[in-house]
Motif scaffolding. Structure first.
Motif, PDB file in Angstrom:
ATOM      1  N   GLY A   1       0.771  -1.232   0.000  1.00  0.00           N
ATOM      2  CA  GLY A   1       0.000   0.000   0.000  1.00  0.00           C
ATOM      3  C   GLY A   1       0.805   1.286   0.000  1.00  0.00           C
ATOM      4  O   GLY A   1       0.258   2.347   0.238  1.00  0.00           O
ATOM      5  N   GLY A   2       2.082   1.240  -0.267  1.00  0.00           N
ATOM      6  CA  GLY A   2       2.891   2.455  -0.328  1.00  0.00           C
ATOM      7  C   GLY A   2       2.549   3.287  -1.552  1.00  0.00           C
ATOM      8  O   GLY A   2       2.105   2.768  -2.566  1.00  0.00           O
ATOM      9  N   PHE A   3       2.745   4.600  -1.456  1.00  0.00           N
ATOM     10  CA  PHE A   3       2.500   5.496  -2.580  1.00  0.00           C
ATOM     11  C   PHE A   3       3.790   5.588  -3.375  1.00  0.00           C
ATOM     12  O   PHE A   3       4.763   6.194  -2.939  1.00  0.00           O
ATOM     13  CB  PHE A   3       2.055   6.867  -2.072  1.00  0.00           C
ATOM     14  N   ILE A   4       3.793   4.971  -4.562  1.00  0.00           N
ATOM     15  CA  ILE A   4       4.992   4.874  -5.386  1.00  0.00           C
ATOM     16  C   ILE A   4       4.743   5.597  -6.696  1.00  0.00           C
ATOM     17  O   ILE A   4       3.760   5.337  -7.373  1.00  0.00           O
ATOM     18  CB  ILE A   4       5.329   3.399  -5.662  1.00  0.00           C
ATOM     19  N   THR A   5       5.658   6.509  -7.033  1.00  0.00           N
ATOM     20  CA  THR A   5       5.553   7.191  -8.318  1.00  0.00           C
ATOM     21  C   THR A   5       6.811   6.943  -9.131  1.00  0.00           C
ATOM     22  O   THR A   5       7.910   6.853  -8.588  1.00  0.00           O
ATOM     23  CB  THR A   5       5.363   8.714  -8.147  1.00  0.00           C
ATOM     24  N   VAL A   6       6.630   6.834 -10.433  1.00  0.00           N
ATOM     25  CA  VAL A   6       7.744   6.667 -11.353  1.00  0.00           C
ATOM     26  C   VAL A   6       8.170   8.069 -11.771  1.00  0.00           C
ATOM     27  O   VAL A   6       7.411   8.789 -12.409  1.00  0.00           O
ATOM     28  CB  VAL A   6       7.331   5.834 -12.583  1.00  0.00           C
ATOM     29  N   THR A   7       9.380   8.468 -11.393  1.00  0.00           N
ATOM     30  CA  THR A   7       9.827   9.822 -11.718  1.00  0.00           C
ATOM     31  C   THR A   7      10.514   9.873 -13.078  1.00  0.00           C
ATOM     32  O   THR A   7      10.293  10.792 -13.842  1.00  0.00           O
ATOM     33  CB  THR A   7      10.765  10.371 -10.636  1.00  0.00           C
ATOM     34  N   THR A   8      11.365   8.889 -13.369  1.00  0.00           N
ATOM     35  CA  THR A   8      12.114   8.886 -14.618  1.00  0.00           C
ATOM     36  C   THR A   8      12.371   7.455 -15.062  1.00  0.00           C
ATOM     37  O   THR A   8      12.569   6.580 -14.227  1.00  0.00           O
ATOM     38  CB  THR A   8      13.481   9.588 -14.438  1.00  0.00           C
ATOM     39  N   VAL A   9      12.376   7.260 -16.370  1.00  0.00           N
ATOM     40  CA  VAL A   9      12.801   5.987 -16.948  1.00  0.00           C
ATOM     41  C   VAL A   9      13.848   6.312 -17.996  1.00  0.00           C
ATOM     42  O   VAL A   9      13.657   7.196 -18.826  1.00  0.00           O
ATOM     43  CB  VAL A   9      11.625   5.220 -17.592  1.00  0.00           C
ATOM     44  N   ARG A  10      14.964   5.591 -17.937  1.00  0.00           N
ATOM     45  CA  ARG A  10      16.027   5.762 -18.932  1.00  0.00           C
ATOM     46  C   ARG A  10      16.344   4.398 -19.522  1.00  0.00           C
ATOM     47  O   ARG A  10      16.834   3.511 -18.836  1.00  0.00           O
ATOM     48  CB  ARG A  10      17.279   6.354 -18.298  1.00  0.00           C
ATOM     49  N   VAL A  11      16.065   4.265 -20.792  1.00  0.00           N
ATOM     50  CA  VAL A  11      16.282   3.001 -21.477  1.00  0.00           C
ATOM     51  C   VAL A  11      17.627   3.046 -22.207  1.00  0.00           C
ATOM     52  O   VAL A  11      18.067   4.110 -22.640  1.00  0.00           O
ATOM     53  CB  VAL A  11      15.098   2.694 -22.421  1.00  0.00           C
ATOM     54  N   SER A  12      18.286   1.900 -22.289  1.00  0.00           N
ATOM     55  CA  SER A  12      19.591   1.830 -22.964  1.00  0.00           C
ATOM     56  C   SER A  12      19.409   2.004 -24.472  1.00  0.00           C
ATOM     57  O   SER A  12      18.307   1.813 -24.993  1.00  0.00           O
ATOM     58  CB  SER A  12      20.266   0.501 -22.660  1.00  0.00           C
ATOM     59  N   PRO A  13      20.470   2.351 -25.194  1.00  0.00           N
ATOM     60  CA  PRO A  13      20.349   2.557 -26.643  1.00  0.00           C
ATOM     61  C   PRO A  13      19.833   1.337 -27.413  1.00  0.00           C
ATOM     62  O   PRO A  13      19.140   1.482 -28.412  1.00  0.00           O
ATOM     63  CB  PRO A  13      21.777   2.899 -27.080  1.00  0.00           C
ATOM     64  N   ASP A  14      20.126   0.127 -26.924  1.00  0.00           N
ATOM     65  CA  ASP A  14      19.620  -1.062 -27.613  1.00  0.00           C
ATOM     66  C   ASP A  14      18.261  -1.518 -27.081  1.00  0.00           C
ATOM     67  O   ASP A  14      17.747  -2.559 -27.486  1.00  0.00           O
ATOM     68  CB  ASP A  14      20.634  -2.208 -27.530  1.00  0.00           C
ATOM     69  N   LEU A  15      17.672  -0.747 -26.172  1.00  0.00           N
ATOM     70  CA  LEU A  15      16.346  -0.981 -25.593  1.00  0.00           C
ATOM     71  C   LEU A  15      16.260  -2.297 -24.818  1.00  0.00           C
ATOM     72  O   LEU A  15      15.175  -2.827 -24.612  1.00  0.00           O
ATOM     73  CB  LEU A  15      15.252  -0.951 -26.673  1.00  0.00           C
ATOM     74  N   SER A  16      17.386  -2.808 -24.351  1.00  0.00           N
ATOM     75  CA  SER A  16      17.358  -4.085 -23.644  1.00  0.00           C
ATOM     76  C   SER A  16      17.269  -3.931 -22.128  1.00  0.00           C
ATOM     77  O   SER A  16      16.907  -4.885 -21.438  1.00  0.00           O
ATOM     78  CB  SER A  16      18.609  -4.899 -23.985  1.00  0.00           C
ATOM     79  N   SER A  17      17.593  -2.758 -21.606  1.00  0.00           N
ATOM     80  CA  SER A  17      17.496  -2.543 -20.167  1.00  0.00           C
ATOM     81  C   SER A  17      16.981  -1.130 -19.896  1.00  0.00           C
ATOM     82  O   SER A  17      17.177  -0.219 -20.690  1.00  0.00           O
ATOM     83  CB  SER A  17      18.852  -2.753 -19.491  1.00  0.00           C
ATOM     84  N   ALA A  18      16.327  -1.001 -18.757  1.00  0.00           N
ATOM     85  CA  ALA A  18      15.763   0.294 -18.385  1.00  0.00           C
ATOM     86  C   ALA A  18      16.040   0.565 -16.911  1.00  0.00           C
ATOM     87  O   ALA A  18      15.842  -0.307 -16.060  1.00  0.00           O
ATOM     88  CB  ALA A  18      14.262   0.315 -18.648  1.00  0.00           C
ATOM     89  N   LYS A  19      16.502   1.766 -16.637  1.00  0.00           N
ATOM     90  CA  LYS A  19      16.676   2.223 -15.265  1.00  0.00           C
ATOM     91  C   LYS A  19      15.411   2.983 -14.895  1.00  0.00           C
ATOM     92  O   LYS A  19      15.046   3.954 -15.546  1.00  0.00           O
ATOM     93  CB  LYS A  19      17.883   3.140 -15.138  1.00  0.00           C
ATOM     94  N   VAL A  20      14.758   2.529 -13.837  1.00  0.00           N
ATOM     95  CA  VAL A  20      13.497   3.125 -13.404  1.00  0.00           C
ATOM     96  C   VAL A  20      13.738   3.789 -12.059  1.00  0.00           C
ATOM     97  O   VAL A  20      14.128   3.131 -11.091  1.00  0.00           O
ATOM     98  CB  VAL A  20      12.391   2.055 -13.282  1.00  0.00           C
ATOM     99  N   TYR A  21      13.510   5.090 -12.010  1.00  0.00           N
ATOM    100  CA  TYR A  21      13.697   5.851 -10.781  1.00  0.00           C
ATOM    101  C   TYR A  21      12.339   6.050 -10.123  1.00  0.00           C
ATOM    102  O   TYR A  21      11.399   6.550 -10.749  1.00  0.00           O
ATOM    103  CB  TYR A  21      14.363   7.196 -11.078  1.00  0.00           C
TER     104      TYR A  21
END
Length: 112
Positions: free
Chosen positions: A31-51
């Motif tokens: 039940g925590g309030f979680i917001t996605v602030t930023t997503v940065r995907v790698s140039p080959d679109l294989s991984s994403a850093k989710v802040y």
């Protein structure tokens, strides 16, 4: 410099992950309030850093550990949503975005 494709995928993933966190917050993350602030995907679109920004919860590290333990479930739900738009659903790596806490601390120091 991010390509146009990366920017579009960043926005798509941020939107869909925010919806997953909103709808599944109670069942998966206590039940925590979680917001996605930023997503940065790698140039080959294989991984994403989710802040993520975690609010309205006393123990942020516990909620973050729950999120990390549910990474495969989140990725599967994301794949069901964006599977028609992306050939490969990126690997998700979660990070805590504490910029809001930092800004509040600076604001508090300036008001003294």
């Amino acid at each position: 410099m991010e390509s146009l494709r990366q920017q579009k995928v960043n926005k798509l993933l941020a939107k869909e992950l925010a919806e997953i966190f909103r709808s599944e917050s109670r069942s998966l993350f206590g039940g925590g309030f979680i917001t996605v602030t930023t997503v940065r995907v790698s140039p080959d679109l294989s991984s994403a850093k989710v802040y993520l920004s975690i609010m309205a919860n006393k123990d942020k590290t516990l909620v973050f550990k729950l999120i990390e333990s549910q990474t495969n479930v989140i990725r599967k739900k994301l794949g069901l949503i964006v599977g028609k738009q992306l050939r490969i659903v990126p690997e998700l790596m979660f990070y805590i975005d504490d910029s809001l806490d930092y800004a509040m601390k600076i604001e508090e120091l300036l008001n003294k």
